[in-house]
Design an enzyme around this catalytic site. Structure first.
Site, PDB file in Angstrom:
ATOM      1  N   CYS A   1     -12.259 -42.111  21.280  1.00 26.94           N
ATOM      2  CA  CYS A   1     -10.981 -42.697  21.691  1.00 26.94           C
ATOM      3  C   CYS A   1     -11.029 -43.486  23.002  1.00 26.94           C
ATOM      4  CB  CYS A   1      -9.890 -41.642  21.771  1.00 26.94           C
ATOM      5  SG  CYS A   1     -10.277 -40.056  21.083  1.00 26.94           S
TER       6      CYS A   1
ATOM      7  N   ARG B   1     -21.226 -32.788  20.936  1.00 29.13           N
ATOM      8  CA  ARG B   1     -20.559 -31.700  21.653  1.00 29.13           C
ATOM      9  C   ARG B   1     -21.447 -30.478  21.591  1.00 29.13           C
ATOM     10  NH1 ARG B   1     -14.798 -32.480  18.659  1.00 29.13           N
ATOM     11  NH2 ARG B   1     -14.629 -34.716  19.072  1.00 29.13           N
TER      12      ARG B   1
ATOM     13  N   GLN C   1     -17.832 -39.116  13.167  1.00 29.81           N
ATOM     14  CA  GLN C   1     -16.444 -39.059  12.710  1.00 29.81           C
ATOM     15  C   GLN C   1     -16.099 -40.336  11.965  1.00 29.81           C
ATOM     16  OE1 GLN C   1     -14.741 -38.567  16.696  1.00 29.81           O
ATOM     17  NE2 GLN C   1     -13.951 -36.599  16.010  1.00 29.81           N
TER      18      GLN C   1
ATOM     19  N   ASP D   1     -13.665 -42.171  12.262  1.00 24.34           N
ATOM     20  CA  ASP D   1     -12.597 -42.226  13.249  1.00 24.34           C
ATOM     21  C   ASP D   1     -11.820 -43.529  13.170  1.00 24.34           C
ATOM     22  OD1 ASP D   1     -11.214 -41.038  15.223  1.00 24.34           O
ATOM     23  OD2 ASP D   1     -12.783 -41.137  16.753  1.00 24.34           O
TER      24      ASP D   1
ATOM     25  N   HIS E   1      -8.298 -45.420  15.466  1.00 18.74           N
ATOM     26  CA  HIS E   1      -7.157 -45.283  16.371  1.00 18.74           C
ATOM     27  C   HIS E   1      -6.176 -46.399  16.090  1.00 18.74           C
ATOM     28  CE1 HIS E   1     -10.318 -42.941  18.386  1.00 18.74           C
ATOM     29  NE2 HIS E   1      -9.317 -42.099  18.474  1.00 18.74           N
TER      30      HIS E   1
ATOM     31  N   LYS F   1       1.346 -33.421  15.222  1.00 22.56           N
ATOM     32  CA  LYS F   1       0.314 -33.829  14.263  1.00 22.56           C
ATOM     33  C   LYS F   1       0.599 -33.316  12.859  1.00 22.56           C
ATOM     34  CE  LYS F   1      -2.654 -29.857  15.058  1.00 22.56           C
ATOM     35  NZ  LYS F   1      -3.988 -29.308  15.130  1.00 22.56           N
TER      36      LYS F   1
ATOM     37  N   HIS G   1      -4.528 -40.874  16.372  1.00 18.64           N
ATOM     38  CA  HIS G   1      -5.918 -40.586  16.002  1.00 18.64           C
ATOM     39  C   HIS G   1      -5.892 -40.118  14.560  1.00 18.64           C
ATOM     40  CE1 HIS G   1      -6.911 -39.737  20.377  1.00 18.64           C
ATOM     41  NE2 HIS G   1      -5.630 -39.452  20.348  1.00 18.64           N
TER      42      HIS G   1
HETATM   43 ZN   LIG Z   1      -9.376 -40.101  18.858  1.00 17.96          ZN
END
Ligand SMILES: [Zn+2]
Ligand SMILES: [Zn+2]
Length: 647
Positions: A338, A367, A385, A387, A389, A473, A519
């Site tokens: 992000c 991580r 991910q 991912d 945004h 969320k 996200h």
């Molecule tokens: Zn994110």
């Protein structure tokens, strides 16, 4: 008399001191036999505990999660009683109920070990004690008294736990010859525990601290009926057969290497190609929904993550900064994509007309996870991910949510995750000050999520107080073929990052405004998703996705030439095809192809070579008869098309 309110809001009167079990008996005897715990004004109680004032109650059976919890926790106590009978002087750590049973951490004493071989004998003792139908008795007790109880037992672990408890809140539970420090709740008596299986023995550090003593953890599971236990054990067997680590190895999808490092998956050619197909599939969908692909590096300046707040969350407890030799700069392995995307948003001024902007990236993040927590592809230290945004205006939230829901539903449909539930996480209504962003924006966002999921026909549970501090969320949980629940796909609103990165757009009023950020990752991560998919399908992927779609099995060497011709034709038609030219018997070749979970088997011998045909066999569907090569190509194309073209 006291007033008891039932879940359907009906009210009945009972004498003061009545118990959940008494109430159940007043309704029906068969119900009373099944009740394992009772909810009293939202707290879970023993069904025998007296209720002394007006209350709302809910009766729990084994099938309710609250019921299972009480049942398994009581079974942990029963196991402890059996252990104490077999190993006098044994000391006890903690013994909770878990998702699928219970465990107890124990210290059998110097020189004594408990291994898997001892489990049958402990199990036998448990059954013996269960049949005595000993009641679980609750005792409220002062701190001084409880200390004395465990000093007499010389149980240093319990004494350490008692240290941290406040006087006046302590309870003990006693059944048969066993007494434990415990909050409960428990079953009325041990007789309800009819079927028991102790599963395994493992080591566990006292209080999870590797500097402290390693205790012996014994896992078990129990049920009110033998049949339920048998079904559960069958399910465990199936889960073992579907374990993605096992199938991943058999199908040569991925591997791990100690040399490369724990928790860092290596994708083998077949796995990498499969993952690529999944990514392309999602890329195509996202393109239709107006996403733009971006790419960002695997590391970022520490300051970037200080700004985003991720340093605070991941910094100390994750991979440590990488230092440059000359400039003394500090870089972190990227824990999240992000912040990078926020910087891309800031690349130039944005107007309200530019929004929404949707940046997508298959971004790899790192991580730290403790080595003991690592598990196949589901718990790793580096993962990619899917991912994206979305930066939008507050008034666009609902529409954007609906579009993301569409994408997730399309994925679930294509990959046969038919059974799923959704949960909306909102603010805690009484503690609104805990959350960042204006009250008005939150109200709007919460309303938008509720309406979006409503309009998309989702059957959603709303949970208050479950939202992150930075936004509400929507989560998707799928049930796999074995009925296990996996969390896949989250859509998360974020008011915090736009604030921290001072993101802006110029509104129609010519004023500066903050965009809202969403996200979203429908797969979650490629690693985890592939793991879930393997366990869901037992490695039998849909035709469009599976590594090898077809295998040609010549009956003997005489037909290799014809088989090669078919191979070329199919590969040229973009059908992933293998050939088995080993000099094995055809029966053996068929079995091996089945183990490799290849959906289509083409058997070629004299008749096929002469007539330019194929004998087609489909896994799980049997013989499809003879077919020309061209017709077979059409069959495959049609099947792939049906599986993927519903958008
Ligand atoms: Zn994110
Ligand atoms: Zn307990």
């Amino acid at each position: 008399m006291i007033k008891i309110t039932f879940p359907d809001n009906s009210v009945r009167e009972y004498t003061e001191g009545t118990s959940g079990l008494d109430i159940a008996k007043s309704l029906s005897n068969s119900l009373a036999k099944e009740v394992v715990a009772v909810g009293v004004n939202g707290e879970i109680w023993d069904s025998m505990r007296p209720i002394n004032s007006n209350a709302s109650i809910k009766l729990y059976k084994f099938n309710d999660p609250e019921g299972k919890h009480a049942f398994w926790h009581s079974s942990a106590h029963l196991m402890a009683e059996a252990l104490e009978a077999i190993y006098p002087g044994i000391k006890f750590g903690i013994g909770p109920a878990i998702d699928n049973g219970f465990y107890y951490d124990v210290d059998p004493g110097d020189g004594v070990t408990i291994t898997d071989a001892d489990l049958p004998k402990i199990e036998k003792k448990m059954k013996e004690l269960a049949s005595l139908k000993n009641t679980y008795t609750r005792k409220e007790i002062s701190k001084d008294e409880v200390i004395k109880v465990f000093q007499d037992k010389r149980d240093s672990y319990k004494l350490e736990l008692i240290e941290e408890l406040e006087d006046g809140t302590i309870t003990l539970y006693e059944q048969g010859n066993f007494i434990d420090l415990c909050r409960g709740p428990h079953l009325p008596n041990t007789g309800q525990i009819k079927a028991i299986k102790l599963l395994s023995v493992a080591g566990a550090y006292w209080r999870g601290d590797e500097k402290r003593k390693q205790l012996t953890r014994i896992y078990g599971v129990s049920f009110p009926k033998q049949k339920l236990l048998e079904e559960h054990l069958e399910l465990l067997e199936q889960a073992k057969a579907r374990d993605h680590r096992k199938i991943g190895k058999e199908l040569e999808l991925f591997m791990f290497s100690q040399q490369v490092g724990q928790g860092l998956p290596l994708w083998l050619p077949k796995g990498a190609a499969l993952r690529e197909r999944l990514q392309n599939f999602l890329k195509n969908v996202q393109k239709k929904y107006g996403y733009e692909l971006v790419m960002t590096p695997h590391i970022g300046n520490k300051d970037l993550y200080v700004t985003s707040g991720h340093y605070e969350k991941y910094g100390k407890d994750s991979f440590q900064p990488i230092n440059t030799p000359q400039e003394n700069e500090e870089f972190l392995l990227k824990p999240m994509n992000c912040p990078h995307h926020c910087e891309i948003y800031k690349n130039k001024p944005r107007s309200y007309k530019d929004l929404p902007i949707r940046y997508a990236e298959f971004g790899t993040v790192y991580r730290y996870e403790q080595s003991g927590e690592l598990h196949g592809l589901t718990r790793v230290r580096g993962f990619t991910q899917d991912d994206a945004h979305i930066f939008c205006r507050p008034d666009q939230l609902k529409d954007e949510f609906k579009k993301v829901i569409d994408i997730i539903l399309y994925i679930f449909k294509t990959l046969d995750f038919e059974d799923f539930t959704t949960q909306i996480s909102l603010r805690d209504k009484d503690n609104k000050e805990k959350y960042i962003g204006s009250d008005e924006n939150w109200d709007k966002a919460e309303q938008a999520i509720i309406e979006a999921s409503d309009e998309k026909g989702l059957k959603t549970i709303i949970e208050y107080g479950e939202a992150a501090f930075y936004g509400p969320k929507l989560d998707f949980m799928v049930k796999d073929a074995l009925g296990r629940s996996w969390q896949l796909g989250t859509i998360q609103v974020d008011y915090s990052l736009p604030e921290r990165f001072e993101l802006e757009y110029i509104g129609s009023d010519d004023q500066k405004h903050r965009p809202v950020m969403i996200h979203r990752a429908p797969f979650g991560s490629m690693e985890r998703f592939v793991a879930v998919l393997i366990e869901h399908t037992a490695g039998k992927f849909p035709l469009w996705l599976t590594p090898d779609q077809v295998i040609i099995l010549p009956i003997s060497e005489k037909y290799h030439e014809y088989a090669e011709k078919v191979l070329n034709f199919l590969n040229n038609s973009d059908i992933r095809t293998l050939i088995d030219t080993r000099s094995e018997k055809i029966g053996r070749k068929i079995r091996d192809a089945e183990l490799q979970r290849i959906p289509y088997l083409l058997i070629v011998g004299e008749r096929e070579a002469e007539n330019n045909t194929l004998s087609v066999r489909k896994q799980g569907d049997g013989d499809k008869g003879a077919m020309s090569i061209e017709d077979f190509v059409e069959v495959i194309r049609q099947e792939v098309k049906e599986q993927t073209s519903e958008l």
